[in-house]
Design a protein around this motif. Structure first.
Motif, short mmCIF file in Angstrom:
data_model
loop_
_atom_site.label_atom_id
_atom_site.label_comp_id
_atom_site.label_asym_id
_atom_site.label_seq_id
_atom_site.Cartn_x
_atom_site.Cartn_y
_atom_site.Cartn_z
N LEU A 1 0.83 -1.22 0.00
CA LEU A 1 0.00 0.00 0.00
C LEU A 1 0.86 1.26 0.00
O LEU A 1 0.51 2.27 -0.62
N GLY A 2 2.00 1.23 0.68
CA GLY A 2 2.90 2.38 0.67
C GLY A 2 3.42 2.66 -0.73
O GLY A 2 3.46 3.82 -1.17
N LEU A 3 3.81 1.62 -1.46
CA LEU A 3 4.25 1.79 -2.84
C LEU A 3 3.11 2.28 -3.71
O LEU A 3 3.30 3.16 -4.57
N LEU B 1 0.69 6.51 -6.87
CA LEU B 1 -0.53 7.27 -7.13
C LEU B 1 -0.26 8.77 -7.05
O LEU B 1 -0.77 9.55 -7.87
N ARG B 2 0.54 9.20 -6.07
CA ARG B 2 0.89 10.63 -5.98
C ARG B 2 1.63 11.08 -7.23
O ARG B 2 1.36 12.14 -7.78
N LEU C 1 -7.00 12.15 -6.37
CA LEU C 1 -7.22 10.71 -6.51
C LEU C 1 -6.87 9.96 -5.23
O LEU C 1 -5.89 10.28 -4.55
N GLN C 2 -7.67 8.94 -4.92
CA GLN C 2 -7.37 8.07 -3.78
C GLN C 2 -7.89 6.67 -4.06
O GLN C 2 -8.75 6.46 -4.92
N LEU C 3 -7.35 5.70 -3.33
CA LEU C 3 -7.75 4.31 -3.48
C LEU C 3 -8.95 4.01 -2.58
O LEU C 3 -8.98 4.42 -1.42
N ARG D 1 -2.40 2.76 -15.03
CA ARG D 1 -3.58 2.42 -15.83
C ARG D 1 -4.85 2.94 -15.15
O ARG D 1 -5.71 3.54 -15.80
N ALA D 2 -4.96 2.71 -13.84
CA ALA D 2 -6.15 3.15 -13.11
C ALA D 2 -6.27 4.67 -13.09
O ALA D 2 -7.37 5.22 -13.19
#
Length: 462
Positions: free
Chosen positions: A318-320, A325-326, A337-339, A365-366
């Protein structure tokens, strides 16, 4: 904010690099030629990125016209040897076209990290040395296996010891090599990276050692090899298990005597190079089959660093993911954006056969597909491959006894090494259908992997 000058005559490439760097937070100016670049006072920039071949003066002219600014040379593969010559003229690094965005950004970040604070952080009081004072600034890892890797890098980086980095594809072996170089006394000198699997076998010796004029058909002039270009710095040989036998013998000479001899030359010359090698294959097993020289293996394996696969770094997933994502959201202008919680659970459950590279690709991709602010499991699209490329459950969870015994016997092998080991051991007593079922893949995938790895199908009665 670091200032970067791009010198490139092709409009499409110049525009693409400018947008990429601007999205990454750099202040970017561009020019079409060396003469146009001079009008921008190139010595006032923190980095110059220049194409090698330009109308008028060559891109290497920027090295002499802006002596206080590092120059990164862009070149096509066809002129790769000319890029090596530019390293001898004083370029800090080169990058071969076509390059991907992450490769360019990594090169820029590493060059700027080596510069004095007055150049890379104008007016904000921060020191760039903090970016390379620790391997955790280059590699991400909070789990115990990665902390062990960081400890090894800290201990071995200041030495001249040859290092062998082992790990599956996509785990970050090249980043570990960059950390070793940037934390060493050779950080101000070039790090030359060579993918041994990407260079044709007929050219590998010429690329590594250089050649004299007339040494072979097409050698119309003498060329400097990549090892000589790394003189004073570090040489990173990725996928060293793919090195042909003759090149292995010549590389052994470099390690033993610190000297090289160009193809077609009778004279040797001394070089001062710190060697870092990497592979996803089991080199020790390859010495038993004669595929890799045993003496070269022991020369390379002075200090071994194993980069763990992502499935062994559960606490880092999750850290990666948040880190990627950032980066992607900043690059694409989607800062919120967030998961979703469901996406986080999917990421933690996935087996990650492609390791960190697969995770980064999934996040990119997401990010592209996301229309709102929340990334859902469907956007990650982790289960669309049909499972053929995922680690078979029987190979990691011990669902049946024979598979468990095989894994225990080959626990130090990569997935490709395990596949080869399993097929060769069992193809005499199993049909293709049975082999595929045991491996958890389709017959088509079994055939494709046989072709890729060069494992012929045993004929009945053969």
């Amino acid at each position: 904010m670091p200032r970067i000058l791009i010198v490139e005559d092709e409009d499409i490439i110049r525009s693409a690099v400018r947008k990429l760097l601007q999205h990454a937070g750099y202040d970017v100016t561009d020019a079409r030629s060396v003469e146009e670049a001079e009008a921008h006072d190139p010595d006032q920039f923190d980095l110059i990125i220049s194409d090698l071949r330009l109308p008028g003066a060559a891109g290497t002219e920027m090295i002499t016209r802006a002596p206080n600014t590092p120059v990164l040379i862009m070149t096509s593969y066809a002129s790769l040897r000319s890029a090596v010559d530019s390293m001898k003229l004083g370029a800090v690094e080169y990058i071969a076209k076509p390059f991907d965005h992450d490769e360019m950004l990594a090169a820029v970040e590493n060059i700027l990290a080596r510069q004095p604070a007055s150049q890379t952080e104008r007016g904000n009081g921060e020191t760039s040395s903090t970016e390379t004072s620790d391997p955790s600034q280059i590699l991400f890892g909070q789990c115990a296996p990665m902390q062990k890797v960081f400890t090894l890098i800290r201990k071995v980086a200041p030495t001249e010891t040859t290092v062998l980095i082992q790990g599956e594809s996509g785990t970050g072996k090249e980043l570990a090599a960059r950390a070793l170089h940037l934390l060493s006394p050779r950080a101000s000198k070039p790090l030359i990276s060579v993918n041994c699997a990407a260079i044709p076998e007929s050219l590998i010796e010429s690329e590594l050692f250089g050649h004299e004029k007339g040494a072979f058909t097409g050698a119309v002039s003498a060329r400097t090899g990549l090892i000589e270009a790394a003189d004073g710095g570090s040489l990173f040989l990725d996928e060293i298990g793919e090195l042909p036998a003759e090149a292995q013998a010549r590389l052994l000479r470099v390690l033993q005597e610190s000297e090289i001899r160009k193809v077609g030359s009778t004279q040797s010359r001394k070089v001062d190079v710190r060697m870092i090698a990497a592979t996803h294959r089991n080199l020790k097993a390859m010495t038993h089959t004669g595929e890799f020289r045993e003496d070269l293996y022991y020369r390379l394996n002075v200090m071994q660093i194993r980069i763990p696969p992502l499935r062994e770094r559960q606490d880092d997933i999750l850290g990666l993911a948040r880190r990627f994502l950032r980066r992607q959201s900043d690059r694409m202008g989607k800062p919120n954006l967030q998961l979703s919680p469901e996406s986080m659970r999917v990421l933690e459950r996935h087996r990650w056969p492609g390791n960190v590279r697969e995770l980064e690709n999934a996040i990119e991709r997401a990010t592209i597909l996301c229309d709102g602010d929340v990334i859902t499991p469907a956007l990650l699209d982790l289960d669309s491959d049909g499972g053929d490329e995922h680690i078979p459950r029987t190979l990691v969870e011990g669902d049946n006894e024979p598979a468990t015994r095989e894994v225990d016997a080959a626990s130090d092998l990569s997935l490709e090494d395990y596949f080869q080991h399993f097929v060769l051991e069992n193809q005499d007593r199993m049909s293709e259908t049975e082999l595929a079922q045991k491996l958890g893949i389709s017959r088509k995938s079994l055939w494709e992997r046989r072709q890729r790895l060069g494992i012929p199908r045993r004929k009945p009665g053969g």
